[in-house]
Design a protein around this motif. Structure first.
Motif, PDB file in Angstrom:
ATOM      1  N   ASP A  31      -4.636  10.936   1.556  1.00 18.31           N
ATOM      2  CA  ASP A  31      -3.518  10.399   0.575  1.00 18.31           C
ATOM      3  C   ASP A  31      -2.393  11.372   0.249  1.00 18.31           C
ATOM      4  O   ASP A  31      -2.126  12.006   1.204  1.00 18.31           O
ATOM      5  N   TRP A  68      -3.075   6.463  -2.905  1.00 19.76           N
ATOM      6  CA  TRP A  68      -3.927   5.327  -1.817  1.00 19.76           C
ATOM      7  C   TRP A  68      -5.595   5.761  -2.254  1.00 19.76           C
ATOM      8  O   TRP A  68      -5.720   7.170  -2.678  1.00 19.76           O
ATOM      9  N   ASP A  82     -10.083   2.345  -0.127  1.00 13.81           N
ATOM     10  CA  ASP A  82      -9.990   0.936   0.296  1.00 13.81           C
ATOM     11  C   ASP A  82      -8.448   0.625   0.605  1.00 13.81           C
ATOM     12  O   ASP A  82      -8.240  -0.003   1.690  1.00 13.81           O
ATOM     13  N   GLU A  83      -7.642   1.356  -0.017  1.00 13.95           N
ATOM     14  CA  GLU A  83      -6.185   1.243   0.498  1.00 13.95           C
ATOM     15  C   GLU A  83      -5.805   1.779   1.789  1.00 13.95           C
ATOM     16  O   GLU A  83      -4.910   1.433   2.606  1.00 13.95           O
ATOM     17  N   ALA A 129      -7.241  -0.624   4.420  1.00 14.56           N
ATOM     18  CA  ALA A 129      -6.386  -1.824   4.519  1.00 14.56           C
ATOM     19  C   ALA A 129      -5.069  -1.393   5.353  1.00 14.56           C
ATOM     20  O   ALA A 129      -4.687  -2.200   6.377  1.00 14.56           O
ATOM     21  N   HIS A 130      -4.691  -0.369   5.234  1.00 16.19           N
ATOM     22  CA  HIS A 130      -3.597   0.302   6.320  1.00 16.19           C
ATOM     23  C   HIS A 130      -3.927   0.416   7.624  1.00 16.19           C
ATOM     24  O   HIS A 130      -3.181   0.264   8.440  1.00 16.19           O
TER      25      HIS A 130
END
Length: 200
Positions: free
Chosen positions: A11, A51, A54-55, A58-59
């Motif tokens: 992140d 982020w 889970d984000e 997803a990416h």
């Protein structure tokens, strides 16, 4: 001579929010490794400020990554904690990331590092927050990080302990008074580079 590859997942702490690219921890570690004679391509950084785990996943599912990397680093979870998300859900997503890291490194667990989540509760940004509650929550998330690292055979790098004693200093944060400075990232880079070097 082989040129090593590195996938850095995370992140804002991985991209280095608020500092030039060359001052984030992956690039500072890269320079340290090159100075010691290891050949490395620039790190492939999959990270974005804000982020959650889970984000990040997803990416990763939407982009085409290489099939293999020589090193993988994971530093994720602070936004899960910041948003009050469940630690159990974090554990599930971390298991997914661990499985992918092992896949990327062709089963070489020793080439994966999990970096602990820094305690943002000590920063000037958080001076009006409940530092004790943040401290305890960060510890719960890091317990998951450490447990998984032990079970999978990953290297676990604790940067939280030191950060708790320096993160409130002016020279330890950037302009937003929240994110770490290049000086702090240098300390993290030294720890990461040392692990990557011994596993060459």
């Amino acid at each position: 001579m082989k040129i090593n590859t590195w996938l850095a997942l995370g992140d804002s702490y991985t991209i280095g929010e608020g500092v030039p690219l060359h001052e984030n921890f992956p690039y500072q570690a890269l320079q340290l490794l090159r100075n010691r004679g290891l050949l490395f391509h620039a790190p492939e950084i999959i990270a974005k400020t804000g982020w959650t785990s889970d984000e990040l996943i997803a990416h990763m599912q939407q982009v085409r990554l290489q099939q293999e990397y020589d090193r993988v680093s994971i530093l994720i979870g602070v936004n899960n904690q910041y948003r009050g998300m469940d630690v159990k859900d974090f554990e599930t997503t971390l298991e997914w990331l661990a499985a992918k890291a092992l896949q990327f490194t062709n089963g070489h667990a020793e080439r994966v590092v999990v970096i602990s989540i820094p305690d943002w509760g000590v920063t000037p940004f958080a001076q009006d927050r409940d530092a004790s509650a943040i401290h305890d929550a960060i510890d719960r998330f890091n317990a998951v990080n450490q447990k998984l690292s032990r079970e999978k055979g990953f290297h676990y790098i604790d940067i939280t302990t030191d950060y708790r004693s320096t993160g409130m200093l002016q020279e330890s944060v950037v302009e937003d008074m929240l994110h770490p400075s290049g000086k702090v990232y240098k300390e993290w880079a030294q720890k990461v580079a040392e692990v990557f070097y011994i596993e060459k």
